[in-house]
Structure formats: structure tokens, C-alpha cells
Design a protein around this motif. Structure first.
Motif, PDB file in Angstrom:
ATOM      1  N   PHE A 291      26.298  16.526  68.745  1.00  0.00           N
ATOM      2  CA  PHE A 291      24.967  16.660  69.305  1.00  0.00           C
ATOM      3  C   PHE A 291      24.105  17.505  68.391  1.00  0.00           C
ATOM      4  CE2 PHE A 291      27.466  20.160  70.895  1.00  0.00           C
ATOM      5  CZ  PHE A 291      26.621  21.257  70.789  1.00  0.00           C
ATOM      6  N   ASN A 292      22.827  17.329  68.543  1.00  0.00           N
ATOM      7  CA  ASN A 292      21.849  18.123  67.816  1.00  0.00           C
ATOM      8  C   ASN A 292      21.017  18.878  68.831  1.00  0.00           C
ATOM      9  OD1 ASN A 292      22.458  17.175  65.188  1.00  0.00           O
ATOM     10  ND2 ASN A 292      21.395  15.280  65.679  1.00  0.00           N
ATOM     11  N   ILE A 293      20.558  20.035  68.450  1.00  0.00           N
ATOM     12  CA  ILE A 293      19.702  20.822  69.325  1.00  0.00           C
ATOM     13  C   ILE A 293      18.316  20.887  68.695  1.00  0.00           C
ATOM     14  CG2 ILE A 293      19.282  23.099  70.314  1.00  0.00           C
ATOM     15  CD1 ILE A 293      22.297  23.592  70.160  1.00  0.00           C
ATOM     16  N   ASN A 294      17.340  20.458  69.438  1.00  0.00           N
ATOM     17  CA  ASN A 294      15.960  20.625  69.017  1.00  0.00           C
ATOM     18  C   ASN A 294      15.419  21.829  69.765  1.00  0.00           C
ATOM     19  OD1 ASN A 294      15.890  18.337  67.362  1.00  0.00           O
ATOM     20  ND2 ASN A 294      15.550  17.037  69.131  1.00  0.00           N
ATOM     21  N   SER A 295      14.971  22.798  69.040  1.00  0.00           N
ATOM     22  CA  SER A 295      14.528  24.043  69.655  1.00  0.00           C
ATOM     23  C   SER A 295      13.210  24.478  69.037  1.00  0.00           C
ATOM     24  CB  SER A 295      15.591  25.126  69.445  1.00  0.00           C
ATOM     25  OG  SER A 295      15.130  26.374  69.884  1.00  0.00           O
ATOM     26  N   ASP A 296      12.457  25.195  69.830  1.00  0.00           N
ATOM     27  CA  ASP A 296      11.205  25.736  69.303  1.00  0.00           C
ATOM     28  C   ASP A 296      11.419  27.088  68.613  1.00  0.00           C
ATOM     29  OD1 ASP A 296      11.673  27.472  71.401  1.00  0.00           O
ATOM     30  OD2 ASP A 296       9.840  26.982  72.498  1.00  0.00           O
ATOM     31  N   GLY A 297      12.692  27.469  68.459  1.00  0.00           N
ATOM     32  CA  GLY A 297      13.010  28.711  67.781  1.00  0.00           C
ATOM     33  C   GLY A 297      13.136  29.901  68.715  1.00  0.00           C
ATOM     34  N   THR A 298      12.914  29.670  70.008  1.00  0.00           N
ATOM     35  CA  THR A 298      13.052  30.752  70.973  1.00  0.00           C
ATOM     36  C   THR A 298      14.510  31.170  71.058  1.00  0.00           C
ATOM     37  OG1 THR A 298      11.211  29.856  72.259  1.00  0.00           O
ATOM     38  CG2 THR A 298      12.641  31.430  73.369  1.00  0.00           C
ATOM     39  N   ASP A 299      14.741  32.458  70.948  1.00  0.00           N
ATOM     40  CA  ASP A 299      16.093  32.995  71.024  1.00  0.00           C
ATOM     41  C   ASP A 299      16.449  33.213  72.493  1.00  0.00           C
ATOM     42  OD1 ASP A 299      18.544  34.080  70.213  1.00  0.00           O
ATOM     43  OD2 ASP A 299      17.720  36.098  70.148  1.00  0.00           O
ATOM     44  N   THR A 300      17.347  32.381  73.008  1.00  0.00           N
ATOM     45  CA  THR A 300      17.764  32.505  74.400  1.00  0.00           C
ATOM     46  C   THR A 300      19.272  32.717  74.458  1.00  0.00           C
ATOM     47  OG1 THR A 300      18.188  30.149  74.688  1.00  0.00           O
ATOM     48  CG2 THR A 300      15.933  30.900  75.116  1.00  0.00           C
TER      49      THR A 300
ATOM     50  N   GLY B 274      21.369  30.962  76.082  1.00  0.00           N
ATOM     51  CA  GLY B 274      22.012  29.650  75.963  1.00  0.00           C
ATOM     52  C   GLY B 274      22.148  29.205  74.515  1.00  0.00           C
ATOM     53  N   ILE B 275      21.101  29.376  73.745  1.00  0.00           N
ATOM     54  CA  ILE B 275      21.138  29.009  72.332  1.00  0.00           C
ATOM     55  C   ILE B 275      22.147  29.881  71.594  1.00  0.00           C
ATOM     56  CG2 ILE B 275      19.826  28.982  70.155  1.00  0.00           C
ATOM     57  CD1 ILE B 275      19.120  26.658  72.010  1.00  0.00           C
ATOM     58  N   ARG B 276      22.147  31.182  71.876  1.00  0.00           N
ATOM     59  CA  ARG B 276      23.116  32.075  71.237  1.00  0.00           C
ATOM     60  C   ARG B 276      24.546  31.677  71.586  1.00  0.00           C
ATOM     61  NH1 ARG B 276      19.223  35.817  72.854  1.00  0.00           N
ATOM     62  NH2 ARG B 276      20.516  36.532  74.592  1.00  0.00           N
ATOM     63  N   ALA B 277      24.783  31.274  72.829  1.00  0.00           N
ATOM     64  CA  ALA B 277      26.121  30.857  73.243  1.00  0.00           C
ATOM     65  C   ALA B 277      26.563  29.596  72.506  1.00  0.00           C
ATOM     66  CB  ALA B 277      26.160  30.621  74.751  1.00  0.00           C
ATOM     67  N   LEU B 278      25.662  28.642  72.357  1.00  0.00           N
ATOM     68  CA  LEU B 278      26.001  27.412  71.635  1.00  0.00           C
ATOM     69  C   LEU B 278      26.278  27.679  70.162  1.00  0.00           C
ATOM     70  CD1 LEU B 278      23.470  24.892  73.219  1.00  0.00           C
ATOM     71  CD2 LEU B 278      25.963  24.876  73.456  1.00  0.00           C
ATOM     72  N   VAL B 279      25.489  28.537  69.554  1.00  0.00           N
ATOM     73  CA  VAL B 279      25.702  28.885  68.145  1.00  0.00           C
ATOM     74  C   VAL B 279      27.044  29.593  67.980  1.00  0.00           C
ATOM     75  CG1 VAL B 279      24.859  30.343  66.253  1.00  0.00           C
ATOM     76  CG2 VAL B 279      23.253  28.938  67.556  1.00  0.00           C
ATOM     77  N   LYS B 280      27.345  30.519  68.883  1.00  0.00           N
ATOM     78  CA  LYS B 280      28.622  31.238  68.821  1.00  0.00           C
ATOM     79  C   LYS B 280      29.796  30.280  69.019  1.00  0.00           C
ATOM     80  CE  LYS B 280      31.085  35.189  70.723  1.00  0.00           C
ATOM     81  NZ  LYS B 280      31.040  36.331  71.666  1.00  0.00           N
ATOM     82  N   ALA B 281      29.683  29.372  69.978  1.00  0.00           N
ATOM     83  CA  ALA B 281      30.748  28.396  70.222  1.00  0.00           C
ATOM     84  C   ALA B 281      30.958  27.503  69.002  1.00  0.00           C
ATOM     85  CB  ALA B 281      30.424  27.543  71.441  1.00  0.00           C
ATOM     86  N   SER B 282      29.877  27.113  68.367  1.00  0.00           N
ATOM     87  CA  SER B 282      29.962  26.285  67.169  1.00  0.00           C
ATOM     88  C   SER B 282      30.671  27.015  66.036  1.00  0.00           C
ATOM     89  CB  SER B 282      28.562  25.865  66.733  1.00  0.00           C
ATOM     90  OG  SER B 282      28.613  25.087  65.566  1.00  0.00           O
TER      91      SER B 282
END
Length: 55
Positions: free
Chosen positions: A8-17, A19-27
Motif C-alpha cells: 500500500f501507499n500512503i498519501n499524506s499532507d505531511g501532517t504528523d499524526t 497513526g502515521i508515526r505508527a505506520l512508519v514505525k511498523a514499516s
């Protein structure tokens, strides 16, 4: 034969949330342990094995 990896790909506006941090850490963890390309069958097998161990 169909590839059964989950990609999967994540399209983000760059907001640090959180959820995004959790996905990056899991990756990063998946890459570290060389499991980022596991198929769903492999993942399910690992889950089943870990459930057997905890009984």
C-alpha cells in the motif's frame, strides 16, 4: 500466479499524526526483521503458531 503480498501507499499532507508515526514505525520494524514482503498466508501461519504457543 497472483502475488499475495500486501502493498500500500500512503498519501499524506505531511501532517504528523500518531497513526502515521505508527505506520512508519511498523514499516521500519518489518524491514529490520525482513518480513515486509510476507504473504497473507505466511502472516496467518505466524499468527496461528503464536496462538498455539500462548495456550
Amino acid at each position: 500466479m497472483q502475488d499475495k503480498t500486501i502493498q500500500f501507499n500512503i498519501n499524506s499532507d505531511g501532517t504528523d499524526t500518531a497513526g502515521i508515526r505508527a505506520l512508519v514505525k511498523a514499516s521500519k520494524i518489518a524491514e529490520k526483521y525482513n518480513i515486509s514482503d510476507m504473504s497473507t498466508d505466511e502472516i496467518n501461519k505466524e499468527i496461528a503458531e503464536s496462538r498455539k504457543s500462548s495456550d
